[in-house]
Design a protein around this motif. Sequence first.
Motif, PDB file in Angstrom:
ATOM      1  N   ALA A 237       0.848  -1.325  -0.269  1.00 16.09           N
ATOM      2  CA  ALA A 237       0.125  -0.201   0.296  1.00 16.09           C
ATOM      3  C   ALA A 237       0.692   1.580  -0.144  1.00 16.09           C
ATOM      4  N   THR A 238       0.419   1.655  -0.529  1.00 14.73           N
ATOM      5  CA  THR A 238       1.323   3.409  -1.038  1.00 14.73           C
ATOM      6  C   THR A 238       0.992   4.290   0.252  1.00 14.73           C
ATOM      7  N   SER A 239       0.466   4.720   1.289  1.00 13.83           N
ATOM      8  CA  SER A 239      -0.015   5.173   2.065  1.00 13.83           C
ATOM      9  C   SER A 239       0.204   4.168   3.819  1.00 13.83           C
ATOM     10  N   GLU A 240       1.035   4.828   4.416  1.00 12.87           N
ATOM     11  CA  GLU A 240       1.185   3.850   6.045  1.00 12.87           C
ATOM     12  C   GLU A 240       0.118   3.748   6.107  1.00 12.87           C
ATOM     13  N   ARG A 241      -0.199   5.018   6.566  1.00 11.39           N
ATOM     14  CA  ARG A 241      -2.354   3.933   7.093  1.00 11.39           C
ATOM     15  C   ARG A 241      -2.467   3.281   6.692  1.00 11.39           C
ATOM     16  N   MET A 242      -2.816   2.682   5.325  1.00  6.19           N
ATOM     17  CA  MET A 242      -3.153   1.992   4.603  1.00  6.19           C
ATOM     18  C   MET A 242      -2.718   0.490   5.463  1.00  6.19           C
ATOM     19  N   ARG A 243      -0.901   0.370   4.985  1.00  4.08           N
ATOM     20  CA  ARG A 243      -0.239  -0.874   5.062  1.00  4.08           C
ATOM     21  C   ARG A 243      -0.857  -0.412   6.921  1.00  4.08           C
ATOM     22  N   ALA A 244      -0.373   0.348   7.660  1.00  6.18           N
ATOM     23  CA  ALA A 244      -0.505  -0.173   9.502  1.00  6.18           C
ATOM     24  C   ALA A 244      -1.896  -1.082   9.466  1.00  6.18           C
ATOM     25  N   ASP A 245      -3.400  -0.136   8.830  1.00  8.80           N
ATOM     26  CA  ASP A 245      -4.645  -0.723   9.114  1.00  8.80           C
ATOM     27  C   ASP A 245      -4.455  -2.475   8.235  1.00  8.80           C
ATOM     28  N   ASP A 269      11.066 -10.137  10.732  1.00 11.89           N
ATOM     29  CA  ASP A 269      11.774  -9.829   9.813  1.00 11.89           C
ATOM     30  C   ASP A 269      12.125  -8.529   9.432  1.00 11.89           C
ATOM     31  N   PRO A 270      13.274  -8.233  10.179  1.00 12.69           N
ATOM     32  CA  PRO A 270      13.704  -7.100  10.668  1.00 12.69           C
ATOM     33  C   PRO A 270      13.883  -5.929   9.346  1.00 12.69           C
ATOM     34  N   THR A 271      14.075  -6.897   8.127  1.00  8.05           N
ATOM     35  CA  THR A 271      14.005  -5.917   7.046  1.00  8.05           C
ATOM     36  C   THR A 271      12.998  -5.341   5.950  1.00  8.05           C
ATOM     37  N   GLY A 276      10.288  -0.400  15.977  1.00  5.81           N
ATOM     38  CA  GLY A 276      10.464   0.923  16.741  1.00  5.81           C
ATOM     39  C   GLY A 276       9.299   1.759  15.977  1.00  5.81           C
ATOM     40  N   THR A 277       9.261   1.448  14.768  1.00  4.88           N
ATOM     41  CA  THR A 277       8.632   2.157  13.630  1.00  4.88           C
ATOM     42  C   THR A 277       7.026   1.542  13.596  1.00  4.88           C
TER      43      THR A 277
END
Length: 402
Positions: A237-245, A269-271, A276-277
Motif C-alpha cells: 500500500a502506498t500510504s502508511e495508514r493503509m499499510r498499518a491498517d 523479519d527486521p528487513t 520501533g516504527t
Amino acid sequence: LVPAAHAALRSKEPAQARHWLHRWFANAHVDAENLQSALYRRARRLVIEALLVEGTSESAYRAMLRFQQDFAPLSADETEGFVAGLLRLNRNSEAAQWLTQLSPRSHYAALLRMRAGLMSTDAAAAQARATLAKSNDPAALDLLDAPVRAQNDRAGLVEVAESRLNLETTSEDPGVRAEDVSPVALWRTYEEAALFGANQAQLLVGDENGWLAHSNRIRPQQPSMSRALLAYLALKATSERMRADAQGRLVTALMDARLERVAIVLFADPTLFRIGTMDPHLRFVLGEINASLGRAEQAASYCRGLALPAGLTGEQWRMYRLTVHAEADQRAEVQVAASELLDANRPLSDEIRKRLFDVGRTALARGQLDLRGDVLLRLRARVENAERAAVSMALAQVYEST
C-alpha cells in the motif's frame, strides 16, 4: 552424533548431517547384534533423509532399497517416509513400489493414485481437507498441494503455504520441511494470489480502499484469498495508514484462523518490519501472541518502550510489562515496572497485589533470586497482616537459597 545429525537436518544442512553420521558409523562397532539396534536403524534412516533433502533422488532410492533389505519388514512410519520423500522429488514409479504397504487411508497412497489418474483432483482435495479440519497433518498438506497446483487454485496455494509455515514452527521432524517453507515464500504466495484475485474481481490498480473492502466482503467465503489481499496491502500500500491498517487486519485474520505462529514469523523479519516504527497496537498484539506462546524475550522486545495501549489502565499496563520482563528474566525492566506499580503515592488494587505475589512466587520456583527480591521486598512494604506474613515467608525462602 546422531542427535547432531538430526539437528543439522532441522537446519537444512544435509551435508553437515551426513558428516556427523559418517563419524558415528566410523566409530560404531556394527555386528550382527547391534545391526538391529534402534539407534543404528535411526542413523541409517537419517542418511536417507539427508539424501532426500539434498535432492539426490537416485542415491536416496538405492539407500531405501538397502534399508528395506536389512530391516524388513518396514514400519508404517518408514514406508510413509520413503514414499513421501520420493513423491516430493517426483519419483512416482519408485514410490509406487511401496504402494501396497501403505494404509488404504494413507494420503500418500491417494497422491500416488491421483498422479496415476486413478483419483480425481477434487476427491484428493476433499480427502486432504477432511484431515486438515482436524489436524495440521503434513501428509494431508502434501496431498492438498497437488490438486490446488493442478487447478491453479491461488487461494488453495495460500492455504497450503500458511499451514506449512505453521507446521514448520512447531514440528521437530526434518521430514516435514519443504524448500518453499519460509516467510519470504509465503509473502510471495500472498502477492501472487492477491494479484490474481484482484484481476478476477476487476479491482482497479491503486484503489487500495476498494481492495480492502473486497477483502472484507469475501472473508467469510474465501478467507485465504481475503488474507492474501490484506498481505498485499500490508506490504505494498502506498500510504502508511493503509499499510498499518492492513497489517493489523492480517494479524487478526491469522489469529481467527488459529495461525498465530504464522503471524509472529511473518512480522519478525527486521528487513520488512522494524519494531520501533511499527504501529503501536500491532506491536502490543504481536507481543501478546509471543507471550501466550511462551516466547518471553520476543514478547519483551515488543513491549519495551511502548506507550500505554488503548483499552488498558496505567496499572494494568505496568503489571503486564512487569510480568513479561520477569518471564524474560530482564531485571532492570522488572525493577522499573515494580517501582512504578508500588509507588507509595499510587493506590494498589487487590488484583494487582495478588498478581505481584504470583510473579514473586513464580520467580521463586524458577530460581530467579534477584527478581524475587525486587518484587517481594517492594510488595511487603505495601501490604499488611496475613498478606505481609505470606510475603515474608516467601522472602525467607529467598534468603535461605542465598
